[in-house]
Design an enzyme around this catalytic site. Structure first.
Site, PDB file in Angstrom:
ATOM      1  N   LEU A 125      95.350  58.024  45.285  1.00 30.83           N
ATOM      2  CA  LEU A 125      94.604  57.385  46.369  1.00 30.83           C
ATOM      3  C   LEU A 125      94.034  58.439  47.315  1.00 30.83           C
ATOM      4  O   LEU A 125      94.606  59.516  47.471  1.00 30.83           O
ATOM      5  CB  LEU A 125      95.521  56.446  47.150  1.00 30.83           C
ATOM      6  CG  LEU A 125      96.164  55.321  46.343  1.00 30.83           C
ATOM      7  CD1 LEU A 125      97.274  54.664  47.152  1.00 30.83           C
ATOM      8  CD2 LEU A 125      95.114  54.307  45.911  1.00 30.83           C
ATOM      9  N   HIS A 126      92.919  58.120  47.959  1.00 29.21           N
ATOM     10  CA  HIS A 126      92.381  58.982  49.008  1.00 29.21           C
ATOM     11  C   HIS A 126      93.371  59.003  50.168  1.00 29.21           C
ATOM     12  O   HIS A 126      94.138  58.053  50.352  1.00 29.21           O
ATOM     13  CB  HIS A 126      91.025  58.432  49.470  1.00 29.21           C
ATOM     14  CG  HIS A 126      90.238  59.393  50.299  1.00 29.21           C
ATOM     15  ND1 HIS A 126      90.428  59.526  51.653  1.00 29.21           N
ATOM     16  CD2 HIS A 126      89.258  60.270  49.963  1.00 29.21           C
ATOM     17  CE1 HIS A 126      89.589  60.434  52.124  1.00 29.21           C
ATOM     18  NE2 HIS A 126      88.871  60.904  51.120  1.00 29.21           N
ATOM     19  N   TYR A 127      93.353  60.066  50.953  1.00 27.77           N
ATOM     20  CA  TYR A 127      94.294  60.141  52.077  1.00 27.77           C
ATOM     21  C   TYR A 127      93.939  59.169  53.197  1.00 27.77           C
ATOM     22  O   TYR A 127      94.784  58.811  54.008  1.00 27.77           O
ATOM     23  CB  TYR A 127      94.383  61.570  52.629  1.00 27.77           C
ATOM     24  CG  TYR A 127      93.108  62.084  53.249  1.00 27.77           C
ATOM     25  CD1 TYR A 127      92.806  61.832  54.584  1.00 27.77           C
ATOM     26  CD2 TYR A 127      92.198  62.824  52.495  1.00 27.77           C
ATOM     27  CE1 TYR A 127      91.631  62.301  55.153  1.00 27.77           C
ATOM     28  CE2 TYR A 127      91.022  63.293  53.057  1.00 27.77           C
ATOM     29  CZ  TYR A 127      90.743  63.034  54.381  1.00 27.77           C
ATOM     30  OH  TYR A 127      89.578  63.490  54.938  1.00 27.77           O
ATOM     31  N   ARG A 128      92.707  58.716  53.257  1.00 25.40           N
ATOM     32  CA  ARG A 128      92.317  57.761  54.301  1.00 25.40           C
ATOM     33  C   ARG A 128      92.827  56.369  53.965  1.00 25.40           C
ATOM     34  O   ARG A 128      92.999  56.018  52.794  1.00 25.40           O
ATOM     35  CB  ARG A 128      90.799  57.728  54.460  1.00 25.40           C
ATOM     36  CG  ARG A 128      90.275  58.971  55.111  1.00 25.40           C
ATOM     37  CD  ARG A 128      88.817  58.840  55.462  1.00 25.40           C
ATOM     38  NE  ARG A 128      88.384  60.047  56.154  1.00 25.40           N
ATOM     39  CZ  ARG A 128      87.177  60.557  56.070  1.00 25.40           C
ATOM     40  NH1 ARG A 128      86.258  59.964  55.335  1.00 25.40           N
ATOM     41  NH2 ARG A 128      86.868  61.652  56.731  1.00 25.40           N
ATOM     42  N   MET A 129      93.037  55.577  55.012  1.00 23.93           N
ATOM     43  CA  MET A 129      93.516  54.210  54.834  1.00 23.93           C
ATOM     44  C   MET A 129      92.695  53.273  55.714  1.00 23.93           C
ATOM     45  O   MET A 129      92.271  53.652  56.805  1.00 23.93           O
ATOM     46  CB  MET A 129      94.995  54.099  55.202  1.00 23.93           C
ATOM     47  CG  MET A 129      95.904  54.977  54.353  1.00 23.93           C
ATOM     48  SD  MET A 129      97.663  54.701  54.651  1.00 23.93           S
ATOM     49  CE  MET A 129      97.860  55.414  56.277  1.00 23.93           C
TER      50      MET A 129
END
Length: 199
Positions: A125-129
């Site tokens: 997953l990308h680190y952004r949420m």
């Protein structure tokens, strides 16, 4: 980063990252318009009786009422197997790692358990949420009518149902709290930037 969102919800034996167990994980991928891609996955993970007995009373009642406790006892799925099933579904729709952010409600808690128990999924997953609960909190402060007018949520307390509710909730905020399409003009944007002044 691409426009798809990876929605994940977890059910645990509690919220204590040091001791509680991840017992259910579900995932849905959406496009940027919040359309669900594919069937998604919903996996119940086995936990022993000691882990279930250590649940706080409120969690015990919640998981017994939803039927999750019985399903956890019957499940033979391990954390590693669940992780691979979730990754297989996500890879069908997000073929490149690190390109799609994690989305959900109060997602930092889920991310903590994912990082602890499913490191391959975490790094995919990308680190952004994208946390729908952040929009809810801002709406409560800035647009109370939107906050108090939001559609009622179900109380299933099951992972896949919770994801569907989160997607529905974000659709609601998009239509009520965000600027209508096509958004502000370039000159309107420039005026806001000028009003804010230098950093």
């Amino acid at each position: 980063m691409q426009d798809k969102l990876v929605w994940i919800d977890c059910e645990m034996t509690g919220l204590r990252l040091g001791t509680d167990k991840l017992i259910e994980i579900a995932a849905l991928v959406t496009d940027s318009e919040l359309n669900v891609l594919g069937e998604g996955v919903d996996i119940v993970i086995h936990a022993d009786d000691d882990a279930l007995a250590a649940m706080p009373d409120v969690v015990t009642k919640m998981h017994e009422n939803s039927g999750l406790t019985d399903e956890v006892r019957k499940s033979t799925v391990t954390l590693a197997e669940a992780e691979q099933q979730v990754l297989a579904y996500i890879r069908e729709h997000v073929p490149v790692a690190g390109t799609a952010p994690l989305a959900g409600n109060s997602i930092a808690t889920d991310r903590g358990f994912i990082a602890r128990d499913m490191p391959d999924l975490d790094t995919y997953l990308h680190y952004r949420m994208i946390d729908v609960s952040s929009i809810k909190e801002l709406s409560r402060r800035w647009y109370p009518r939107i906050y108090f007018g939001q559609p009622e949520k179900g109380l299933a307390h099951r992972a896949l149902a919770d994801i569907r509710e989160s997607i529905r909730e974000l659709k609601y905020y998009r239509k009520t709290a965000f600027v209508p399409e096509p958004g502000p003009s370039t000159s309107d944007i420039a005026a806001v930037v000028e009003e804010l002044g230098p950093a």
